[in-house]
Design an enzyme around this catalytic site. Structure first.
Site, PDB file in Angstrom:
ATOM      1  CE  LYS A   1       3.858  20.249  -6.608  1.00 42.08           C
ATOM      2  NZ  LYS A   1       2.491  19.828  -6.271  1.00 42.08           N
TER       3      LYS A   1
ATOM      4  CG  HIS B   1      -1.904  13.245  -5.933  1.00 41.06           C
ATOM      5  ND1 HIS B   1      -0.657  13.376  -6.495  1.00 41.06           N
ATOM      6  CD2 HIS B   1      -1.801  13.739  -4.684  1.00 41.06           C
ATOM      7  CE1 HIS B   1       0.155  13.942  -5.622  1.00 41.06           C
ATOM      8  NE2 HIS B   1      -0.512  14.161  -4.509  1.00 41.06           N
TER       9      HIS B   1
ATOM     10  NE  ARG C   1       2.147  12.015  -9.946  1.00 45.26           N
ATOM     11  CZ  ARG C   1       1.086  11.273  -9.626  1.00 45.26           C
ATOM     12  NH1 ARG C   1       0.770  10.211 -10.357  1.00 45.26           N
ATOM     13  NH2 ARG C   1       0.336  11.577  -8.588  1.00 45.26           N
TER      14      ARG C   1
ATOM     15  CE1 TYR D   1       6.673  48.063  12.991  1.00 45.53           C
ATOM     16  CE2 TYR D   1       7.100  45.997  11.849  1.00 45.53           C
ATOM     17  CZ  TYR D   1       7.151  47.381  11.893  1.00 45.53           C
ATOM     18  OH  TYR D   1       7.684  48.078  10.840  1.00 45.53           O
TER      19      TYR D   1
ATOM     20  CG  ASP E   1      11.911  44.517   4.863  1.00 49.27           C
ATOM     21  OD1 ASP E   1      11.652  44.059   3.737  1.00 49.27           O
ATOM     22  OD2 ASP E   1      11.351  45.524   5.338  1.00 49.27           O
TER      23      ASP E   1
END
Length: 406
Positions: A67, A197, A253, A295, A344
């Site tokens: 997933k 689960h 799993r 910053y 970035d």
């Protein structure tokens, strides 16, 4: 990380989230590598080794959970590597993830378990996707989808054994099982599995594990009394696969362990981390003592020093909480991010070390060369290793593969 046959498969991801693959040969591949500012590398041999290790620790079948774009590692390459090394099932959350596997020609059983109301479940039924049902409403949609598709829906009934997330509560469980038994008699449903689960399997020995296991066994017994004997019972995640063989039943799993990251703090189990995230320094500069950095100037230099700009930020997966704390290896030393993480880029304070534009900065990898690991990053920012690698499955950083079949 050189390609085995002089060829390089380059996956570039765009903002429309479509994947394109270029086949680049020879020196042009080398030039292309130098052009990239940042990259994620995934070692498919590590994926294979991890799945083989997991397979060796159980007599149950193995469902590799892929997933969330295989936790940021790439769904299709990881799925194929996992199947080559012993997995016989794949697990995903969404219907779209399951259908992506089917469209790529993956034919093994695939379970999708996070299904909102109103989805085109008939497409999943037609494609032979297994669907997780944790309520009468969900089961009803699957029955409708089966009628529309003209074939039985493969269903895994989920019982909530204590996580209080998906699945039917013990009070609602008998009604769900009875409805599934009726649908099975009508030919609209095939009950393939019963599952649940764990809450706290990453703490081996925690008392919730045995309580949930007792509740699960009771739920299975109830289903059998009501005429539902599913061939697959499954509750074990990565942690339980590695530490509690009594929880394995017919299917395990593993998720995070497939990618070489341990679900249990302080334990490795022989797993090999598969992902490396790195970037090339874009610029270095000398600045005086007392210079504020990034910053808000939350970091000030304590001497004349060299700053290095690394072109990865929170748009690429670097947690903003890593400001002033995230570890990055550059020039053979692990350094901490100086100042705030930007969208970035981040900045490193390198002192008088001879770093230069173009040098490779490694955020995390396997740790074999002294670089930080995803676990180191998780500790630095107060999260889990799952989140660190999954963050880097975004659209801006090219993802490349090493190992057999890359």
């Amino acid at each position: 990380m050189e390609p085995l046959d002089g060829r390089l498969l380059v996956e570039t991801r765009h903002h429309d989230r479509q994947a394109h693959v270029q086949d680049v040969t020879g020196s042009r591949a080398s030039r292309l590598i130098r052009m990239w500012q940042a990259e994620v590398r995934v070692d498919l041999d590590a994926i294979r080794d991890n799945v083989a290790l997991l397979r060796s620790r159980t007599t149950a079948e193995v469902m590799a959970v892929v997933k969330a774009d295989a936790y940021g590692h790439g769904t299709l390459p990881v799925a194929r590597a996992a199947l080559e090394s012993g997995a016989s099932w794949l697990g995903v959350c969404t219907l779209d993830e399951a259908l992506t596997l089917r469209r790529a020609g993956v034919t093994v059983p695939v379970l999708a378990w996070l299904l909102a109301p109103g989805l085109p479940l008939h497409e999943g039924v037609t494609a032979g996707v297994d669907l997780g049902a944790g309520s009468l409403a969900q089961l009803g949609e699957m029955i409708d989808a089966a009628r529309r598709a003209g074939r039985a829906a493969r269903v895994h009934l989920k019982i909530d054994t204590g996580l209080a997330r998906g699945g039917a509560t013990p009070a609602d469980w008998p009604a769900l099982v009875e409805a599934a038994a009726k649908a099975a008699a009508d030919g609209t449903v095939e009950v393939v599995g019963i599952w649940s689960h764990f809450v706290y399997a990453d703490a081996p020995g925690h008392d919730t594990i045995d309580r949930q296991l007792d509740a699960f066994r009771e739920g299975v017994a109830t289903a059998e009394r009501l005429g539902v004997d599913a061939p697959y019972k499954h509750i074990a995640n990565s942690a339980a696969t590695l530490t509690r063989p009594d929880t394995h039943f017919d299917l395990v799993r593993p998720g995070i362990a497939v990618y070489g990251l341990s679900p249990v703090a302080g334990e490795r189990y022989g797993l090999r981390p598969a992902m490396t995230a790195r970037a090339r320094v874009t610029l270095t500069k000398r600045v005086p003592a007392g210079q504020g950095v990034s910053y808000g100037h939350t970091y000030h230099t304590d001497r004349e020093t060299t700053l290095a700009v690394v072109p990865l930020g929170y748009a690429d997966g670097v947690p903003r909480h890593a400001s002033n704390t995230g570890p990055i290896e550059l020039g053979g030393k692990v350094r901490r991010i100086a100042g705030r993480v930007c969208m970035d880029q981040v900045v490193l304070d390198c002192g008088d070390d001879p770093v230069a534009a173009g040098d490779v900065a490694t955020l995390f990898g396997s740790g074999a060369r002294g670089e930080p690991t995803a676990d180191d990053w998780a500790e630095a920012v107060g999260t889990i290793n799952y989140e660190i690698v999954t963050r880097f499955g975004g659209v801006r950083v090219p993802r490349h593969y090493d190992g057999v079949g890359a």
